[in-house]
Every structure is written in C-alpha cells, then in structure tokens.
Design a protein around this motif. Structure first.
Motif, short mmCIF file in Angstrom:
data_model
loop_
_atom_site.label_atom_id
_atom_site.label_comp_id
_atom_site.label_asym_id
_atom_site.label_seq_id
_atom_site.Cartn_x
_atom_site.Cartn_y
_atom_site.Cartn_z
N MET A 1 0.86 -1.19 0.00
CA MET A 1 0.00 0.00 0.00
C MET A 1 0.89 1.24 0.00
O MET A 1 1.74 1.40 0.86
N GLN A 3 1.91 5.25 0.39
CA GLN A 3 1.55 6.20 1.45
C GLN A 3 0.27 6.94 1.09
O GLN A 3 -0.55 7.23 1.95
N THR A 5 -2.27 5.79 -0.67
CA THR A 5 -3.40 4.90 -0.41
C THR A 5 -3.63 4.75 1.08
O THR A 5 -4.78 4.72 1.55
N LYS A 6 -2.54 4.65 1.83
CA LYS A 6 -2.65 4.54 3.29
C LYS A 6 -3.34 5.76 3.87
O LYS A 6 -4.19 5.66 4.77
N ASP A 7 -3.00 6.94 3.34
CA ASP A 7 -3.64 8.17 3.80
C ASP A 7 -5.13 8.18 3.46
O ASP A 7 -5.95 8.66 4.24
N ALA A 10 -6.80 6.01 5.99
CA ALA A 10 -6.83 6.69 7.30
C ALA A 10 -7.89 7.78 7.31
O ALA A 10 -8.67 7.91 8.27
N ILE A 41 -6.60 -3.49 3.50
CA ILE A 41 -6.69 -2.99 4.87
C ILE A 41 -6.29 -4.08 5.85
O ILE A 41 -5.53 -3.85 6.80
N TYR A 44 -2.34 -4.57 5.74
CA TYR A 44 -1.49 -3.52 6.31
C TYR A 44 -1.84 -3.15 7.75
O TYR A 44 -0.98 -2.71 8.51
N PHE A 45 -3.12 -3.30 8.12
CA PHE A 45 -3.53 -2.91 9.47
C PHE A 45 -4.01 -4.09 10.31
O PHE A 45 -4.35 -3.93 11.47
N LEU A 51 -6.08 -0.51 12.71
CA LEU A 51 -6.23 0.78 12.04
C LEU A 51 -6.45 1.89 13.07
O LEU A 51 -5.86 2.97 12.97
N TYR A 54 -3.19 2.72 14.72
CA TYR A 54 -2.37 3.54 13.82
C TYR A 54 -2.81 5.00 13.87
O TYR A 54 -1.98 5.92 13.96
#
Length: 205
Positions: A1, A3, A5-7, A10, A41, A44-45, A51, A54
């Motif tokens: 993922m 950054q 996509t991660k944002d 989030a 998701i 990564y989490f 999540l 994080y």
C-alpha cells in the motif's frame, strides 16, 4: 500500500468513525469509502483495531510533539502566562485542524470506551502532565487548597475540550455565515480571559 493509499484509508476511517462510531463502522465501510480492496486494509492494518491504533499513534505523537515544542519555545524564566497562552494556541489549533478525529476520541472517552481508553492511557497522562505543569505555575497562591487547585485545573481542561465534545452545538454557534477561524480566535481569547480573571482574583486575595 503506497503512502497515498494509506492516507486515503486513514482519512476514510477518521470520517466514518466520527459519523458512525468505532463499533458502528465496518472494515468494508472503510474500504468502500476509500475505494480500496478490503484485503489491503487487512494486510497492512490486520483489522479495524489495528487501524484505530495507527490513527491514535499518528494523532497523539504529532500532538505531543507540538505541545513539547510549545513548552520549550518559552524560556523557563519567562512569564508562565505567556507559556500557557502558547500552549492554548497550539492545542486549540491542532484539535480544530483534526476536528473529526478529536471529536471521535472525545465522544468515545465520554462513553468510557475501554478499548480507546487503554490505547490512550500513556498519551493522556503525558498531555495532562504538560498542562498541569504550566497551569500550576500560574495557580500557586496559598489561598487555594489542593482540592480547589485540582478543580480549577479540571475546569481549564474542560474548556480545551468542550468545542470538540459538542459538535452539534459548535455548528449552531458558528453557523453558516460566520468564519470558523474567527470563532477559534474568539474561543481561545475567552479561555485566556478566564485565566486572567483567575490570576487577578489570586492577586486580590
């Protein structure tokens, strides 16, 4: 993922947690809102709690860095009121800039959400330590008993959080035709005026 996509994930989680609460939001809801696959998701989490952890770490690590920077910015020999004003500015601006996650955290804590409280215990203790240190430097008169000082700090702490505990009231006060930035400045000034009144009453005793 990536950054980016991660944002996206989030930001989607923050928005949905704010609207529906932690327990009312599913991983599928978050994936749909962020337009990503659910499996990403999970990878990564791990899960929704991962999540949330994080998000809390990102929020509070940045928040406490800003508080500590504000604390160090004022030399220890400076007027403690100036230091407190700097802390008030930093806190209100950060909470406002992140108002959805701030509102979510405050709401969950008011429900005594055990999960959130366990995740936050270290961060809340550090925040309280920084604020108490600055506040008790101002309220050092022997005319106040220990319990009175504690109650005054309790009131001060509440003032810093009220706008983010009462999101609907906040919207009604600000309204459609008022500047949110102006309201923030006015609110900060009202807290500082409260402190000035408190200091003034100490000197008069």
């Amino acid at each position: 993922m990536s950054q980016r996509t991660k944002d996206k994930v989030a930001n989607a989680a923050v928005h949905l947690f704010y609207l529906k609460g932690f327990h009312g939001t599913s991983v599928r809801d978050i994936a749909s809102n962020a337009k990503v696959n659910v499996s990403m998701i999970s990878y990564y989490f791990k899960n929704k709690q991962g999540l949330l952890e994080y998000l809390i770490i990102e929020y509070y690590e940045t928040y406490l860095e800003k508080l500590e920077a504000a604390q160090k910015e004022m030399d220890s020999t400076e007027n403690p009121k100036n230091q407190m004003n700097q802390l008030i500015d930093t806190i209100i601006h950060y909470k406002h800039e992140n108002h959805q996650f701030t509102g979510f955290i405050q709401r969950e804590l008011s429900k005594d959400n055990v999960l959130v409280r366990e995740l936050l215990v270290t961060y809340l203790a550090k925040e309280k330590f920084i604020l108490e240190e600055g506040f008790y430097r101002l309220i050092n008169s022997s005319s106040h008993s220990t319990i009175e000082k504690e109650m005054l700090f309790f009131q001060f702490y509440g003032l810093l959080h009220i706008p983010f505990n009462m999101s609907y009231e906040w919207k009604n006060i600000v309204g459609m035709n008022r500047s949110t930035d102006l309201y923030i400045e006015t609110y900060k000034r009202s807290i500082k005026n409260w402190i000035d009144t408190l200091i003034g009453s100490e000197k008069a005793q």
